[in-house]
Write an enzyme that holds these catalytic residues in place. Sequence first.
Site, mmCIF file in Angstrom:
data_model
loop_
_atom_site.group_PDB
_atom_site.id
_atom_site.type_symbol
_atom_site.label_atom_id
_atom_site.label_comp_id
_atom_site.label_asym_id
_atom_site.label_seq_id
_atom_site.Cartn_x
_atom_site.Cartn_y
_atom_site.Cartn_z
ATOM 1 N N ARG A 74 -0.080 -12.186 7.841
ATOM 2 C CA ARG A 74 -1.332 -12.927 7.994
ATOM 3 C C ARG A 74 -1.644 -13.194 9.469
ATOM 4 N NH1 ARG A 74 -1.222 -18.087 4.526
ATOM 5 N NH2 ARG A 74 -3.366 -18.260 5.306
ATOM 6 N N HIS A 123 -4.334 -28.498 8.716
ATOM 7 C CA HIS A 123 -3.287 -27.730 8.014
ATOM 8 C C HIS A 123 -2.424 -26.907 8.966
ATOM 9 C CE1 HIS A 123 -5.822 -28.011 4.086
ATOM 10 N NE2 HIS A 123 -5.186 -29.120 4.347
ATOM 11 N N ASN A 219 -22.521 -22.859 2.237
ATOM 12 C CA ASN A 219 -21.553 -22.128 1.422
ATOM 13 C C ASN A 219 -22.290 -20.981 0.732
ATOM 14 O OD1 ASN A 219 -19.577 -21.397 -0.667
ATOM 15 N ND2 ASN A 219 -18.596 -23.342 -0.199
HETATM 16 P P1 OAD Z 1 -11.107 -21.620 -0.497
HETATM 17 O O1 OAD Z 1 -10.752 -20.188 -0.588
HETATM 18 O O2 OAD Z 1 -10.629 -22.545 -1.547
HETATM 19 O O3 OAD Z 1 -12.716 -21.773 -0.469
HETATM 20 C C1 OAD Z 1 -13.487 -20.956 0.394
HETATM 21 C C2 OAD Z 1 -14.924 -21.381 0.219
HETATM 22 O O4 OAD Z 1 -15.706 -20.644 1.142
HETATM 23 C C3 OAD Z 1 -15.512 -21.112 -1.176
HETATM 24 O O5 OAD Z 1 -16.249 -22.272 -1.578
HETATM 25 C C4 OAD Z 1 -16.442 -19.916 -0.946
HETATM 26 O O6 OAD Z 1 -17.567 -19.964 -1.811
HETATM 27 C C5 OAD Z 1 -16.859 -20.128 0.496
HETATM 28 N N1 OAD Z 1 -17.221 -18.914 1.239
HETATM 29 C C6 OAD Z 1 -16.685 -17.663 1.120
HETATM 30 N N2 OAD Z 1 -17.250 -16.835 2.052
HETATM 31 C C7 OAD Z 1 -18.135 -17.589 2.768
HETATM 32 C C8 OAD Z 1 -19.011 -17.329 3.878
HETATM 33 N N3 OAD Z 1 -19.092 -16.109 4.427
HETATM 34 N N4 OAD Z 1 -19.763 -18.343 4.363
HETATM 35 C C9 OAD Z 1 -19.708 -19.599 3.803
HETATM 36 N N5 OAD Z 1 -18.879 -19.919 2.760
HETATM 37 C C10 OAD Z 1 -18.110 -18.925 2.253
HETATM 38 O O7 OAD Z 1 -10.659 -22.103 0.965
HETATM 39 P P2 OAD Z 1 -10.527 -23.608 1.519
HETATM 40 O O8 OAD Z 1 -11.496 -24.534 0.864
HETATM 41 O O9 OAD Z 1 -10.553 -23.549 2.983
HETATM 42 O O10 OAD Z 1 -4.404 -25.017 2.421
HETATM 43 O O11 OAD Z 1 -9.048 -23.959 1.021
HETATM 44 C C11 OAD Z 1 -8.500 -25.191 1.379
HETATM 45 C C12 OAD Z 1 -7.013 -25.044 1.575
HETATM 46 O O12 OAD Z 1 -6.435 -24.409 0.413
HETATM 47 C C13 OAD Z 1 -6.576 -24.173 2.717
HETATM 48 O O13 OAD Z 1 -6.625 -24.794 3.966
HETATM 49 C C14 OAD Z 1 -5.159 -23.821 2.307
HETATM 50 C C15 OAD Z 1 -5.428 -23.459 0.851
HETATM 51 O O14 OAD Z 1 -4.341 -23.550 0.038
HETATM 52 C C16 OAD Z 1 -3.097 -24.986 2.711
HETATM 53 O O15 OAD Z 1 -2.519 -23.953 2.850
HETATM 54 C C17 OAD Z 1 -2.465 -26.313 2.857
#
Ligand code: OAD
Length: 253
Positions: A74, A123, A219
């Site tokens: 990664r 994180h 989003n």
């Molecule tokens: P997610 O993968 O859960 O969510 C990503 C979000 O981004 C979703 O709501 C998608 O719809 C949106 N998305 C995708 N492509 C996009 C784009 N081009 N523009 C705007 N939005 C877009 O990721 P996170 O919410 O960041 O934690 O996940 C939170 C945490 O879960 C991470 O930090 C990680 C993971 O497990 C740890 O590792 C502690």
Amino acid sequence: MLHQQELLAAAAKMLANARHITVFTGAGVSAESGVGTFRDAQTGLWSHFDAQQLASQEGFAADPGTVWRWYQHRLAIVEAAQPNPGHVALANLEMLAPHFSLVTQNIDDLHERAGSRHVIHLHGHIGRFHCNGCETPYTLRSGDREAPMPPCCPHCTAYIRPSVVWFGEMLPEQEMQKAWRAAEHCDVFLVIGTSGVVYPAAQLPAIAHRRGGAIIEINTERSALSALAEVLLLGPSGEVLPKLLDALPRTSL
Ligand code: OAD
């Protein structure tokens, strides 16, 4: 139903009148840079890999080699990636705003490479390492990255791990306090590219909302946070954010 242009204008007006802007980003803001999100049904990391096996103390204890090699894989993706126009737009917004905070759940350094300063990483950082035993910071040595197993700590011989938050672990205290303060004291809270399902980070929008901060969300689809949003801008952040900055009345901020 307001059209995207009207929503953009409304969001720009809210930002233009703000004294303190807090931005909260998730994996979606880096998606257009080729850094995968976590929960996208097809492409999300957690749909291909077992989060508990790869992002937890138990997983690391059971199979340190697989965890080490996965994070090196990664890290290589992050290093090969470039900030996208969304990252750049946020760095520009920071320069325009009287008071600005950028809180991210992302472990990549694309915000910093785009020019953002003082990024609050809740994180951790995929490019930093420390001992899993004595927590001493560790600088990678030649051969460490290609090695099948993590290196051992020169002080206590425990394994070296990436400085990221794993499931079941506490968030870094100082970063958390800064993030909570930024949510409590902002006029506008801009949520970008997060599913809003991972706590405690996902509490931040509700904290800002409770304190009177206006929520703007960007989003590609509705998230668990969309009910809080005064303005929801649906679209890829790499396209929407530059348009939002263009819609800002230059004289205002
Ligand atoms: P997610 O993968 O859960 O969510 C990503 C979000 O981004 C979703 O709501 C998608 O719809 C949106 N998305 C995708 N492509 C996009 C784009 N081009 N523009 C705007 N939005 C877009 O990721 P996170 O919410 O960041 O934690 O996940 C939170 C945490 O879960 C991470 O930090 C990680 C993971 O497990 C740890 O590792 C502690």
